[in-house]
Design an enzyme around this catalytic site. Structure first.
Site, short mmCIF file in Angstrom:
data_model
loop_
_atom_site.label_atom_id
_atom_site.label_comp_id
_atom_site.label_asym_id
_atom_site.label_seq_id
_atom_site.Cartn_x
_atom_site.Cartn_y
_atom_site.Cartn_z
N HIS A 168 -29.27 2.55 61.70
CA HIS A 168 -30.47 3.37 61.77
C HIS A 168 -31.54 2.57 62.51
O HIS A 168 -31.36 1.39 62.79
CB HIS A 168 -30.94 3.77 60.37
CG HIS A 168 -31.26 2.64 59.46
ND1 HIS A 168 -32.38 1.87 59.60
CD2 HIS A 168 -30.60 2.13 58.40
CE1 HIS A 168 -32.40 0.95 58.66
NE2 HIS A 168 -31.32 1.07 57.92
P1 TYD Z 1 -30.51 1.91 53.77
O1 TYD Z 1 -31.79 1.46 54.38
O2 TYD Z 1 -29.80 3.04 54.43
O3 TYD Z 1 -29.52 0.67 53.67
P2 TYD Z 1 -28.88 -0.22 54.81
O4 TYD Z 1 -29.78 -0.16 56.00
O5 TYD Z 1 -28.80 -1.57 54.22
O6 TYD Z 1 -27.53 0.30 55.12
O7 TYD Z 1 -30.76 2.20 52.25
C1 TYD Z 1 -29.73 2.52 51.36
C2 TYD Z 1 -30.33 3.35 50.24
O8 TYD Z 1 -31.34 2.62 49.55
C3 TYD Z 1 -31.00 4.63 50.74
O9 TYD Z 1 -30.71 5.65 49.80
C4 TYD Z 1 -32.48 4.33 50.68
C5 TYD Z 1 -32.60 3.31 49.57
N1 TYD Z 1 -33.67 2.31 49.81
C6 TYD Z 1 -34.80 2.33 49.01
O10 TYD Z 1 -34.94 3.17 48.12
N2 TYD Z 1 -35.77 1.39 49.23
C7 TYD Z 1 -35.65 0.45 50.20
O11 TYD Z 1 -36.56 -0.39 50.37
C8 TYD Z 1 -34.48 0.46 51.04
C9 TYD Z 1 -34.31 -0.56 52.12
C10 TYD Z 1 -33.51 1.40 50.79
#
Ligand code: TYD
Length: 260
Positions: A176
């Protein structure tokens, strides 16, 4: 003891591992001014808290486990920390030290006040470039510490610290981009790869040192993979979590970059 308490932060668990978040305005009893992590602790030594700041602090076992001994002059209490989502809040004025740490221990300290780094201050004029940079690293007889003061060592306030851990070797994270968010990504334990893509070019960085960070500017598609066993990826972010700041679709990302 007055004010000292365990605070459990969210643990977001899926097949890609675990993620925990500590951010301003939610569970944390103060706003983050500075952040430090202590590592390479020497066996049999103790780490004295309050060495870096006299403010409210939060202590987390990002890796391994240890005892935190808190004392306020009349009482002493011991808390064992060994889970990255479980933190100990120690208010200003209460002393603390760490003892009995496991060999792989990494201690994260978030502080409400500026931390004394003793290092040369290097205002970073070139932050708008993605690159791996050395941080303020101080070596003590007991171990090493890396210190990041928000808005001082880096050109943004640290409003959130989150970390990835227990990531299976064949999993990837990320995929992302962020519209506004600025981040520092650090391998506080183990190693992993971060691929940054600006829509035209990709570059892969391998992070494996707790004393350096990858700066990630807004508008970069990022993928993290190749996590070693025991790897912990710490991210210091310029804002709290908002789903609106994410671009999760690659075509939408190219449109955002005006490449489509
Ligand atoms: P995501 O940012 O997609 O994880 P990565 O980039 O590591 O693959 O986040 C995974 C899940 O966690 C998503 O449901 C959003 C949640 N999240 C939060 O609630 N707070 C945060 O600070 C982050 C980074 C993620």
């Amino acid at each position: 003891m007055i004010g000292v308490r365990i605070v459990d932060f969210p643990k977001i668990l899926d097949e890609r591992g675990s993620l925990s978040v500590i951010e301003n305005g939610s569970l944390l009893p103060f706003d983050i001014a500075a952040c430090a992590w202590v590592y390479d602790l020497r066996d049999g030594e103790e780490w004295t808290g309050r060495r870096l700041s006299d403010s409210d602090e939060l202590v987390v076992a990002l890796s391994g486990g240890f005892d935190v001994i808190v004392e306020d002059g009349s009482e002493q209490e011991t808390y064992h920390l060994n889970r990255p989502y479980r933190a100990l809040y120690v208010p200003e004025g209460v002393g603390w030290r760490i003892a009995g740490f496991s060999t792989n221990s990494v201690v994260l300290i978030l502080s409400a006040g500026e931390m004394k780094s003793g290092a040369m201050h290097n205002p970073d004029s070139d932050f708008y470039k993605n690159q791996v940079v050395g941080l303020n690293n101080v070596k003590y007889a007991q171990g090493k510490v890396t210190i990041v003061n928000g808005c001082n060592d880096i050109p943004f306030d640290i409003k959130r610290a989150y970390y990835l851990y227990d990531v299976p070797a064949d999993e990837s994270r990320g995929s992302h981009a962020h519209k506004e968010l600025r981040q520092l990504v650090i391998a506080v334990s183990g190693s992993f790869h971060v691929t940054l893509d600006d829509g035209m070019e990709k570059h892969t960085y391998t992070l494996s040192r707790p004393g350096e960070a990858l700066r990630v500017t807004p508008g970069m598609w990022r993928t993290l993979d190749g996590f070693s066993s025991g790897a912990v990826c710490l991210v210091l972010a310029s804002d709290v979590y908002t789903a609106e700041d994410y671009i999760r679709d690659y075509d939408e990302f190219l449109e955002f970059k005006k490449l489509k």
